[in-house]
Scaffold this motif. Structure first.
Motif: not given
Length: 392
Positions: A89-90, A156, A158-159, A162-166
């Motif tokens: 996703d990132v 990014a 971790e949630r 998985r890594l999530v772009l913030t």
């Protein structure tokens, strides 16, 4: 070697061969755009001939480089599905933007430029090659943004495993990107300048009838290579300050440190040589004894580019995403040594043949000179068809 080492070797080989095409593309594009601009403004035929000659070499390298890029895409799904699962996703965002927003546009405008000779308005045609150049550098930006995320996963969190772009701004302002992108751009100019200089020296050494053409090209190549070396070395050293923030032990392994050492020592020597030769740009094409020496130097920037790539990638081992995901965890499950060996041999063979074909086609174009360029040549008029006489 075990399956992990085989997979790493496969990516290193395919990545290195692909990068050879990329670095030349990035360097030649602005040279051709500037030369085409000079032709559009002045209308002088020597600028048109230079644009078409070096443009044909650019198109050859670009076309074959596309196939090596496709092999690189296969790598992620074939051997590194863990990367896609954990950080797709990132990591996939800049790659998708590069493909959809930059590469497709670059290919479109390049097609218009190739087939627009003698068809498009001269200013529209000129705009096409500048768009090719701008989108090529946009592609480099997004690719380096993705690679810099692997070096320093900024923006990014971790949630759910998985890594999530913030923070998209943090992804684009990554310290691993800020100085590395100009470093790559300078390396491209360095490589292209050496190719132009070496090819011109070859033609002058064989006493070409196009002496004026290749005299001008040799001087241009020398000055571009010198400028590229300044950018490359300057931004190369500038990266050491930021490296201490996110990879303080980057060059501790034997291989990464060796690649860095070769890059620094050989790069500094070549830059010193360019510093000595640049003031002699006017006289250098006249010195026959210097021309074989310039031809021998041609591969050096490409060797340095590979050393730089190895130092950047190997230096963060055992991490694929620094501090977040190891190379071992990123591997696709179920791979065996036999499977990776087969793909390694296949990919190496295909990319090796493409690299060889690229070299041979460029060498052939250089040997034939600007009089035998197909790019931009006016279409041959169709032969008149004689109507049969009607019988009475």
């Amino acid at each position: 070697m075990d399956v992990l080492d085989l997979a790493r070797t496969q990516f290193a080989v395919t990545g290195s061969l692909h990068f050879l095409f990329v670095v030349l593309t990035l360097g030649l594009a602005p040279l051709i755009a500037i030369t085409h601009t000079r032709h559009a403004v002045t209308g002088r035929p020597e600028h048109e001939r230079a644009t078409r000659f070096w443009g044909q070499i650019y198109v050859t390298n670009y076309a074959l480089g596309i196939f090596t890029g496709l092999v690189m895409e296969f790598q992620f799904g074939l051997s590194w599905s863990g990367l896609s699962e954990y950080a797709g996703d990132v990591f996939g965002a800049p790659l998708a933007i590069e493909t959809l927003g930059a590469f497709f546009l670059e290919s479109t405008f390049l097609g218009l430029w190739i087939f627009g000779w003698n068809r498009l308005n001269r200013w529209v045609h000129l705009a096409c090659i500048w768009m090719v150049t701008l989108t090529a550098y946009a592609s480099a930006f997004w690719i380096m943004a993705a690679n810099s995320f692997l070096q320093n996963p900024a923006g990014a969190v971790e949630r759910g495993g998985r890594l999530v772009l913030t923070d998209f701004g943090a992804l684009l302002g990554n310290p691993a990107l800020v100085n590395s992108l100009p470093h790559v751009v300078g390396a491209g100019l360095w490589a292209a300048g050496f190719l132009v200089m070496g090819a011109s020296a070859y033609q002058l050494f064989r006493r070409t009838t196009e002496r004026e053409f290749f005299t001008s090209s040799l001087r241009t190549g020398l000055l571009v290579a010198f400028a590229g070396s300044l950018v490359t070395v300057g931004f190369g050293y500038a990266q050491f300050g930021t490296l201490a923030l996110y990879q303080p032990d980057k060059f501790g392994s034997p291989l990464a440190g060796t690649a860095l050492g070769i890059m620094i020592i050989v790069g500094q020597l070549v830059q010193l040589l360019l510093l000595l030769l640049a003031p002699l740009a006017y006289w250098l094409p006249r010195w026959r004894w210097a021309q074989p020496f310039l031809m021998i130097l041609t591969p050096l920037p490409f060797l340095l580019a590979i050393c730089g790539w190895l130092a950047r990638e190997v230096g963060r081992q055992p991490w694929l995403i620094n501090g977040r995901l190891t190379v071992a965890d990123a591997m696709s499950p179920g791979l065996t040594s036999g499977m990776v060996t087969v793909s390694l041999v296949g990919f190496t063979g295909v990319l090796g043949l493409l690299a060889l074909a690229d070299y041979l086609l460029i060498a052939r174009a250089v040997r034939r000179g600007p009089t035998a360029v197909a790019l931009g040549a006016e279409d041959e008029p169709a032969p008149a068809v004689r109507e049969p006489a009607l019988s009475h």
